[in-house]
Design an enzyme around this catalytic site. Structure first.
Site, PDB file in Angstrom:
ATOM      1  N   TYR C 172       0.888  -1.024   0.016  1.00 11.20           N
ATOM      2  CA  TYR C 172       0.096   0.178   0.022  1.00 11.20           C
ATOM      3  C   TYR C 172       0.742   1.257  -0.010  1.00 11.20           C
ATOM      4  CZ  TYR C 172      -4.226  -2.566   1.018  1.00 11.20           C
ATOM      5  OH  TYR C 172      -5.390  -3.570   1.203  1.00 11.20           O
ATOM      6  N   LYS C 205      -1.022  -8.075  -2.825  1.00 10.74           N
ATOM      7  CA  LYS C 205      -2.147  -7.504  -2.795  1.00 10.74           C
ATOM      8  C   LYS C 205      -1.962  -5.869  -2.908  1.00 10.74           C
ATOM      9  CE  LYS C 205      -5.971  -6.196   0.122  1.00 10.74           C
ATOM     10  NZ  LYS C 205      -6.139  -5.844   1.600  1.00 10.74           N
TER      11      LYS C 205
END
Lengths: 306, 306, 306, 306, 306
Positions: C172, C205
């Site tokens: 992220y 992810k």
């Protein structure tokens, strides 16, 4: 260098191992005159420890010098050179990187008459600091002390694989559980090879098997299944089969020094039976250097024909 | 996947173990044709080490190839496949995740005549790197060296449980403390199963017990308490009882290869006695592949009827 | 179970890993409704730690109970459930073996205004004792403290792989090195995915990328090479390409809870772009249980069409 | 809870031990019906390992179930329950905290005829993870292998004390150094108790001594000093004296199952001689549950009178 | 002792933990006046370290003596006594086994004005040697240094659980990330409790929450979901919910010393809200001994009504 299909095929059998260990097996298979053929001829010199220097090097004085053997293996374009700690330490710097090295991690002298069991005389960390591609280790199936050897090997194998090395096991049936003929019996040779494979060896070295069958139960199976074992090529073929259906590299020792033609005929038989190669020690280094090189080159030539 | 009540019940017996170890036991119980039934049929192939390759695979040559056995277990929809280090390493990458694996951590060859004792030939870390659900270990109650085997197992069990693996113990009475008949006597079989449970095994494997009773004291108890042991189902029922009142999984070995009907009748008896399943090796892999699969499927079919 | 060609293909990308780690990746790919398709829908619930219980579970009170989430993932037939230590411990015994678990090894609360950096709140040994298939770890590329996170991950990754676990990295972009728009910019999303892959992650992810391009140099290359990035499927396609040319599994997060149709349209776009799947947390567990299950099943249905 | 003067007095004998170890001794002394009296009645069930399941549980089938024994000890309000690893693991979660547990760390089966020596079958870390208050360990003074047992105990004792556990030693004279009568001779019983105390045991368990005197030198001293040893209470009194002048807890085993009145008379004698209590196994669990509870309660009742 | 249904229910929430850790939680729940009710009143005395002796004990001179507090907890029949290393060491031998002890493993003095962060001042091995049932640890969510505290706790928790101890976390929001009012805001209190649970705590201690809401996002959720938080019982109820839907034990601190009636009213509110109990320090030990005991007994009486 791009690999041959044969080398890729052999490496595929070791897919469970780390790329590091696979890299070391690949180095063995892509060095020397036999590079790329999937065949191996290795020079081993542990006889100084196993038989003493007089018996080993007395007939060829220069062979007392450890550098002699590095050079012999290089000149003959062998795939690798294997020896105990002292011999490797004595030349590893001078020849660093010139030829794959195998550190024989255990050795047994012939000064004691007890049940056979080798001492662990080197370590995996020695193999790393000497730049070796593999560790070598001897087991004596048939000895009362076999379990101790298997258990020591277990620990060394785990460590060697974790550190990206290959594992080569000399499997020599010997000890109170076997008759003298049984030591080279074909059923026992195959059994010894199987044990080494089950213990996690990447490469197994056994002696050329004789037609003798030691175990009654094995005799029954041979007869029932009509397994052809009359000739040396047939027996070699079965031993290769016994090494995980041919999915493990199995090579053969040459035994005591003998005449050149005798040696070469045996190699032709081994090759005809599908052997992956030979470990040739005394027949190579107990001759004068040039003769030793010449013999090794003839042996390599036979395997090169496939 | 949601579990059956039977699987939940069985897992409740292992509530002292970590969720990791419980997860591995659950994997064994929820794989293959018997998934969810609480029954297990496992393919074990350690005979290459225990009896040698000729006796083990000589009558079915393709069985020398380690991949053969992974495929056999998969095709027959067994719950798991168990083998020593070498055999698992030879196929673990190719079959990763397709079938639960059990690493047989100790093994004994038949090349030495000493008091029976297996060598530790693999480690818990090997089991982790090969993706196994459990370690397997053999003890020989009755051997003079039994204590060494129990003590090695103690350490391996502690480590396996700490790392979230399950523990399966082969308990085979053998050695100078027992008569030949005593090795399969019902009192000894139950005793051997009890010892494995007390040593912390999650799953115990024993041989189908005979009607022979080895110990005089046991004979007295059987008579006094009128414990029915005349038939195989009755003897199996008592052995299940001996495994912590049925709160440990106990499965039975098939023994030497025999005729199909003979095998199936024994399985029916085991099932009738409440066995949790069978470990079937030689009867499966010493037949041609398709016949081996067919037999395993028949065995599984019997256990599936419950 | 025999694997599909797709699963075998994906596993072949991880051939450098041990069979143990490959087994865990296989477990993720062969569980739940998407088993065998090579697609993954994972339920992650770390918001209790990341956003606090009120914001996370206040609108759906039963979701405070850790068992709720195990059941949600099971009922929806997800591939796996991911959570921090406490949430997994609270249900791991009750649900042992029923669904693959991922232990989120680091987490960050939102109670401090410092440069973003997650604390390591669990260990690889916790993952083993809880029966997890993988560790999860978050990195914040763009944070001044990114290197500390990369270095902690390095150690955890080495340990996880040695113990046969898989590694999933939440990547992220965040922190003082980036604009607010830059956090989801397509060039940055691809960059963050690449960093995770380079750190050794098996599964990455990231968030669905926007059309914004943060870095001037990146903008030049996009124009010069005419890389199509106008639509979400195009941007997803490039992010998949950025993950080692499609040889690493990359899945996408769903972000804050939103309307059902909005969620499903995004999933359709992700699927059209070749995403390997989604991690869907808040959109699943902030709805009542049945609605959450229904939404997850619709998402899974889209990926199942391929 | 505030302790009685008697409990405080006993704890004062162990002032060299850490507060952790003292806490565990205190837990033993403050649990069950005898809490606070300084007396102990412990249920031990290691006979499954020591004698086999048939002999041990065949006449009372429900006793095969490990939960049976936890419940028996609880229902009878014993101070503690002692068993090998497997039996404790099978119920430790279900009964966590309900009764003090003692992990029997070594055990010996009766399937081998060699010199008596127990195998170490559990570890101190097992005792911690199972929530035990103490480790239990058996020594066989008189065995040729006694030193090995003493040395193993030395290491386990050191570790147990460092981790805050108590140490209980079963001291059973046995082996080639003793006559059959000598195994329970009063001089030998006292000697065996002394050895256990000298090895650092906190609690010692011996068999009720007979009037036989094994050693000639001991006989001379008894006569010279006119030590009264004619009755069981007198012999017990001397054995208590032999345990550091009464400053170590010594308890007595009950031996093979016998009639109720016979058992109770022996307990009355032990109590009259100042025994700290009894370990009662077979006499308790080889009766139906209610009778076992009743007998244990009667035994406890005798000790409660002081 | 047989457990109440309530105690069994609570223990079932910790089924992932070893029987050893479950045993310690059980000891807390089955000691003192509240034994079996599932409620806990614990005496904590870490103020000597946290606030200095003058502020802590100056108004009640005998409270400088560490034995004072052991006795206070015993006389009031608390469930446990918690303190830093020195205070426990000073009385652990004298009171061994009389009351469950909790070793506060980190502590912070008030002599430095830096961002709040406690030092680790004891170890898990200290807890074992002192006979403690649990370790205690304080985290300061909101501090810039929170991550260091979380990470230290991670290691201590892993070790404590492996050694069969319980883990109690004091979660006190504090530091530059929060307003002064925010430290006790209901959203922050619930968040802090959640973090402790996610870090693997078995028991969490927080302060009674005020009606203040610190985070704008939390405010929105409260309004949207109409969560009743006006009264202290309502706020306590939500905090219990925030601790894994009521599946973790959460107890409340009493804060600064105040009037008896004020204290008791707060306890009544906590009890009405479903609190599992209280940690009461200054209000107990800053009164004369008899008054302290009397107050603790009144508090215990309230919780006993349920």
């Amino acid at each position: 260098m791009s690999f041959t299909e044969r080398v890729k095929r052999i490496l595929s059998w070791y897919a469970s191992e780390s790329p590091g260990t696979q890299t070391q097996i690949a180095r063995l298979l892509t060095t020397g005159e036999l590079a790329g053929t999937g065949k191996l001829v290795i020079l081993p010199v542990d006889q100084g420890f196993e038989h003493g220097p007089l018996r080993s090097f007395g007939t060829n004085m220069p062979a007392h010098d450890p550098l002699y053997h590095f050079k012999l293996a290089l000149d003959a374009k062998c795939n690798a050179y294997a020896a105990p700690l002292g011999f490797l330490e004595a030349g590893a710097a001078e020849f660093a990187g010139q030829i794959p090295l195998i550190l024989k991690l255990n050795n047994s002298d012939t000064l004691s008459k007890v049940e056979p069991c080798s001492a662990v005389t080197g370590s995996v960390d020695d193999a790393l600091r000497l730049g070796c591609v593999a560790i070598g280790y001897t087991i004596y199936p048939g000895s009362e002390l076999r379990n101790r050897m298997y258990e020591d090997l277990r620990e060394l194998t785990l460590e060697a694989k974790a550190k990206g090395l290959a594992v080569i096991v000399w499997s020599y049936p010997r000890g109170s559980g076997l008759s003298k003929d049984g030591e080279t019996a074909v059923d026992i040779a195959a059994y010894a090879a199987q044990i080494a494979c089950q213990l996690g060896a990447h490469i197994v070295k056994i002696k050329p098997p004789t037609a003798h069958v030691e175990q009654a139960e094995a005799k029954k199976v041979i007869e029932k299944a009509k397994i052809p074992l009359a000739t040396l090529p047939e027996r070699v073929r079965y031993c290769v089969q016994a090494c995980f259906g041919g999915r493990r590299i199995v090579i053969f020792s040459g035994g005591a020094a003998k005449g050149t033609e005798e040696v070469l005929q045996e190699i032709r038989d081994l090759n005809a039976g599908g052997a992956f190669g030979s470990i040739v020690g005394r027949n190579a280094f107990q001759r004068p250097h040039d003769e030793g090189v010449a013999l090794l080159k003839q042996i390599i030539g036979i395997y090169k024909q496939g």
